[in-house]
Design a protein around this motif. Structure first.
Motif, PDB file in Angstrom:
ATOM      1  N   ARG A  21       7.704  13.699  -8.859  1.00  0.00           N
ATOM      2  CA  ARG A  21       6.286  13.698  -8.492  1.00  0.00           C
ATOM      3  C   ARG A  21       5.435  13.314  -9.705  1.00  0.00           C
ATOM      4  NH1 ARG A  21       5.418  18.361  -5.520  1.00  0.00           N
ATOM      5  NH2 ARG A  21       5.318  17.118  -3.639  1.00  0.00           N
ATOM      6  N   ASN A  22       5.760  13.835 -10.887  1.00  0.00           N
ATOM      7  CA  ASN A  22       5.003  13.502 -12.095  1.00  0.00           C
ATOM      8  C   ASN A  22       5.118  12.022 -12.442  1.00  0.00           C
ATOM      9  OD1 ASN A  22       4.249  16.174 -12.322  1.00  0.00           O
ATOM     10  ND2 ASN A  22       5.851  16.668 -13.790  1.00  0.00           N
ATOM     11  N   VAL A  23       6.316  11.454 -12.281  1.00  0.00           N
ATOM     12  CA  VAL A  23       6.507  10.025 -12.539  1.00  0.00           C
ATOM     13  C   VAL A  23       5.645   9.214 -11.581  1.00  0.00           C
ATOM     14  CG1 VAL A  23       8.182   8.129 -12.392  1.00  0.00           C
ATOM     15  CG2 VAL A  23       8.807  10.260 -13.544  1.00  0.00           C
ATOM     16  N   TRP A  24       5.655   9.589 -10.303  1.00  0.00           N
ATOM     17  CA  TRP A  24       4.842   8.890  -9.299  1.00  0.00           C
ATOM     18  C   TRP A  24       3.367   8.947  -9.672  1.00  0.00           C
ATOM     19  CZ3 TRP A  24       5.553   5.674  -5.370  1.00  0.00           C
ATOM     20  CH2 TRP A  24       4.494   5.454  -4.502  1.00  0.00           C
ATOM     21  N   ASP A  25       2.880  10.126  -9.974  1.00  0.00           N
ATOM     22  CA  ASP A  25       1.469  10.284 -10.334  1.00  0.00           C
ATOM     23  C   ASP A  25       1.115   9.437 -11.549  1.00  0.00           C
ATOM     24  OD1 ASP A  25       1.199  12.051  -8.229  1.00  0.00           O
ATOM     25  OD2 ASP A  25       1.249  13.849  -9.485  1.00  0.00           O
ATOM     26  N   ALA A  26       2.007   9.386 -12.540  1.00  0.00           N
ATOM     27  CA  ALA A  26       1.756   8.597 -13.747  1.00  0.00           C
ATOM     28  C   ALA A  26       1.708   7.107 -13.422  1.00  0.00           C
ATOM     29  CB  ALA A  26       2.833   8.879 -14.793  1.00  0.00           C
ATOM     30  N   MET A  27       2.581   6.645 -12.524  1.00  0.00           N
ATOM     31  CA  MET A  27       2.575   5.226 -12.149  1.00  0.00           C
ATOM     32  C   MET A  27       1.290   4.861 -11.406  1.00  0.00           C
ATOM     33  SD  MET A  27       6.552   4.356 -11.184  1.00  0.00           S
ATOM     34  CE  MET A  27       6.480   5.180  -9.632  1.00  0.00           C
ATOM     35  N   HIS A  43      -6.175  -1.660 -13.062  1.00  0.00           N
ATOM     36  CA  HIS A  43      -7.096  -2.314 -12.127  1.00  0.00           C
ATOM     37  C   HIS A  43      -8.534  -2.180 -12.617  1.00  0.00           C
ATOM     38  CE1 HIS A  43      -8.539  -3.951  -8.384  1.00  0.00           C
ATOM     39  NE2 HIS A  43      -9.344  -2.921  -8.258  1.00  0.00           N
ATOM     40  N   ASP A  44      -8.897  -0.991 -13.093  1.00  0.00           N
ATOM     41  CA  ASP A  44     -10.249  -0.755 -13.583  1.00  0.00           C
ATOM     42  C   ASP A  44     -10.545  -1.623 -14.814  1.00  0.00           C
ATOM     43  OD1 ASP A  44     -10.717   1.065 -11.601  1.00  0.00           O
ATOM     44  OD2 ASP A  44     -10.339   2.818 -12.851  1.00  0.00           O
ATOM     45  N   ASN A  45      -9.560  -1.808 -15.684  1.00  0.00           N
ATOM     46  CA  ASN A  45      -9.758  -2.593 -16.899  1.00  0.00           C
ATOM     47  C   ASN A  45      -9.835  -4.076 -16.647  1.00  0.00           C
ATOM     48  OD1 ASN A  45      -9.756  -0.264 -18.431  1.00  0.00           O
ATOM     49  ND2 ASN A  45      -7.573  -0.369 -18.886  1.00  0.00           N
ATOM     50  N   SER A  46      -9.382  -4.520 -15.470  1.00  0.00           N
ATOM     51  CA  SER A  46      -9.367  -5.955 -15.188  1.00  0.00           C
ATOM     52  C   SER A  46     -10.706  -6.458 -14.676  1.00  0.00           C
ATOM     53  CB  SER A  46      -8.265  -6.277 -14.167  1.00  0.00           C
ATOM     54  OG  SER A  46      -8.572  -5.693 -12.916  1.00  0.00           O
ATOM     55  N   LYS A  47     -11.653  -5.579 -14.463  1.00  0.00           N
ATOM     56  CA  LYS A  47     -12.959  -5.986 -13.939  1.00  0.00           C
ATOM     57  C   LYS A  47     -13.838  -6.561 -15.016  1.00  0.00           C
ATOM     58  CE  LYS A  47     -12.968  -2.828 -10.095  1.00  0.00           C
ATOM     59  NZ  LYS A  47     -13.562  -1.729  -9.438  1.00  0.00           N
ATOM     60  N   LEU A  82       0.846  -1.190   0.000  1.00  0.00           N
ATOM     61  CA  LEU A  82       0.000   0.000   0.000  1.00  0.00           C
ATOM     62  C   LEU A  82       0.878   1.236   0.000  1.00  0.00           C
ATOM     63  CD1 LEU A  82      -2.727  -0.993   2.590  1.00  0.00           C
ATOM     64  CD2 LEU A  82      -2.893  -0.989   0.102  1.00  0.00           C
ATOM     65  N   VAL A  83       0.571   2.156  -0.865  1.00  0.00           N
ATOM     66  CA  VAL A  83       1.301   3.421  -0.935  1.00  0.00           C
ATOM     67  C   VAL A  83       0.286   4.554  -1.018  1.00  0.00           C
ATOM     68  CG1 VAL A  83       3.357   2.450  -2.041  1.00  0.00           C
ATOM     69  CG2 VAL A  83       1.506   3.307  -3.450  1.00  0.00           C
ATOM     70  N   PRO A  84       0.682   5.735  -0.609  1.00  0.00           N
ATOM     71  CA  PRO A  84      -0.256   6.851  -0.718  1.00  0.00           C
ATOM     72  C   PRO A  84      -0.484   7.239  -2.177  1.00  0.00           C
ATOM     73  CG  PRO A  84       1.872   7.616   0.080  1.00  0.00           C
ATOM     74  CD  PRO A  84       1.949   6.121   0.002  1.00  0.00           C
ATOM     75  N   ARG A  85      -1.676   7.731  -2.462  1.00  0.00           N
ATOM     76  CA  ARG A  85      -1.993   8.182  -3.820  1.00  0.00           C
ATOM     77  C   ARG A  85      -1.059   9.309  -4.247  1.00  0.00           C
ATOM     78  NH1 ARG A  85      -6.336   7.329  -6.812  1.00  0.00           N
ATOM     79  NH2 ARG A  85      -7.486   6.502  -5.062  1.00  0.00           N
ATOM     80  N   LYS A  86      -0.785  10.204  -3.353  1.00  0.00           N
ATOM     81  CA  LYS A  86       0.155  11.301  -3.614  1.00  0.00           C
ATOM     82  C   LYS A  86       1.435  11.022  -2.847  1.00  0.00           C
ATOM     83  CE  LYS A  86      -2.384  13.837  -6.238  1.00  0.00           C
ATOM     84  NZ  LYS A  86      -2.036  13.906  -7.641  1.00  0.00           N
ATOM     85  N   ALA A  87       2.558  11.077  -3.546  1.00  0.00           N
ATOM     86  CA  ALA A  87       3.854  10.811  -2.922  1.00  0.00           C
ATOM     87  C   ALA A  87       4.124  11.826  -1.813  1.00  0.00           C
ATOM     88  CB  ALA A  87       4.959  10.874  -3.971  1.00  0.00           C
ATOM     89  N   GLU A  97      -1.613   6.414 -11.649  1.00  0.00           N
ATOM     90  CA  GLU A  97      -2.698   6.481 -12.628  1.00  0.00           C
ATOM     91  C   GLU A  97      -2.713   5.234 -13.516  1.00  0.00           C
ATOM     92  OE1 GLU A  97      -4.086   9.158 -16.426  1.00  0.00           O
ATOM     93  OE2 GLU A  97      -2.929  10.131 -14.842  1.00  0.00           O
ATOM     94  N   ALA A  98      -1.545   4.784 -13.960  1.00  0.00           N
ATOM     95  CA  ALA A  98      -1.471   3.594 -14.812  1.00  0.00           C
ATOM     96  C   ALA A  98      -1.973   2.365 -14.062  1.00  0.00           C
ATOM     97  CB  ALA A  98      -0.042   3.371 -15.283  1.00  0.00           C
ATOM     98  N   GLN A  99      -1.608   2.233 -12.801  1.00  0.00           N
ATOM     99  CA  GLN A  99      -2.057   1.078 -12.017  1.00  0.00           C
ATOM    100  C   GLN A  99      -3.563   1.133 -11.791  1.00  0.00           C
ATOM    101  OE1 GLN A  99      -0.794  -1.739 -11.262  1.00  0.00           O
ATOM    102  NE2 GLN A  99      -2.571  -2.384 -10.129  1.00  0.00           N
ATOM    103  N   GLU A 100      -4.095   2.324 -11.514  1.00  0.00           N
ATOM    104  CA  GLU A 100      -5.538   2.452 -11.316  1.00  0.00           C
ATOM    105  C   GLU A 100      -6.288   2.072 -12.585  1.00  0.00           C
ATOM    106  OE1 GLU A 100      -5.855   6.485  -9.977  1.00  0.00           O
ATOM    107  OE2 GLU A 100      -5.742   5.894  -7.874  1.00  0.00           O
ATOM    108  N   GLN A 101      -5.795   2.509 -13.747  1.00  0.00           N
ATOM    109  CA  GLN A 101      -6.434   2.168 -15.017  1.00  0.00           C
ATOM    110  C   GLN A 101      -6.330   0.669 -15.282  1.00  0.00           C
ATOM    111  OE1 GLN A 101      -4.503   4.707 -17.851  1.00  0.00           O
ATOM    112  NE2 GLN A 101      -5.726   6.493 -17.277  1.00  0.00           N
TER     113      GLN A 101
END
Length: 99
Positions: A81-87, A95-99, A54-59, A89-93
């Motif tokens: 910070r931008n790299v973190w946010d992109a990672m 996860h959403d696509n795997s449903k 588990l990691v925070p949404r915002k670094a 976002e990519a993981q959230e997408q």
């Protein structure tokens, strides 16, 4: 590690709320508390899939600084910070696509 688990558990299940937190050798003596703690640990084990953390949404500031340092200051603090946010976002997408 077990002590941290007990501390976390006892921050929620308090004596003020009627829980008997008598613990001997890491084992709660009250059967209700014992079962509640076992359930607490089991739920935590299943909350995060194996291989994930588990990691925070915002670094955090410390995370950004460590990321910056890990790349010999190649990135700017803002780009870390931008790299973190992109990672995230990519993981959230993903996860959403795997449903």
């Amino acid at each position: 590690m077990e002590n941290k688990e007990h501390e976390a558990f006892e921050s929620v299940f308090t004596t003020e709320n009627g829980w008997d937190l008598t613990c001997i050798n890491g084992c709660y003596q009250n059967i209700g508390t014992f079962k509640a703690f076992a359930g607490w640990k089991a739920a935590k084990e299943h909350a995060t899939p194996k291989g994930f953390v588990l990691v925070p949404r915002k670094a955090t500031k410390k995370m950004i600084e460590r990321g910056y340092e890990a790349h010999d200051c190649f990135f700017t603090l803002g780009s870390v910070r931008n790299v973190w946010d992109a990672m995230i976002e990519a993981q959230e997408q993903s996860h959403d696509n795997s449903k």
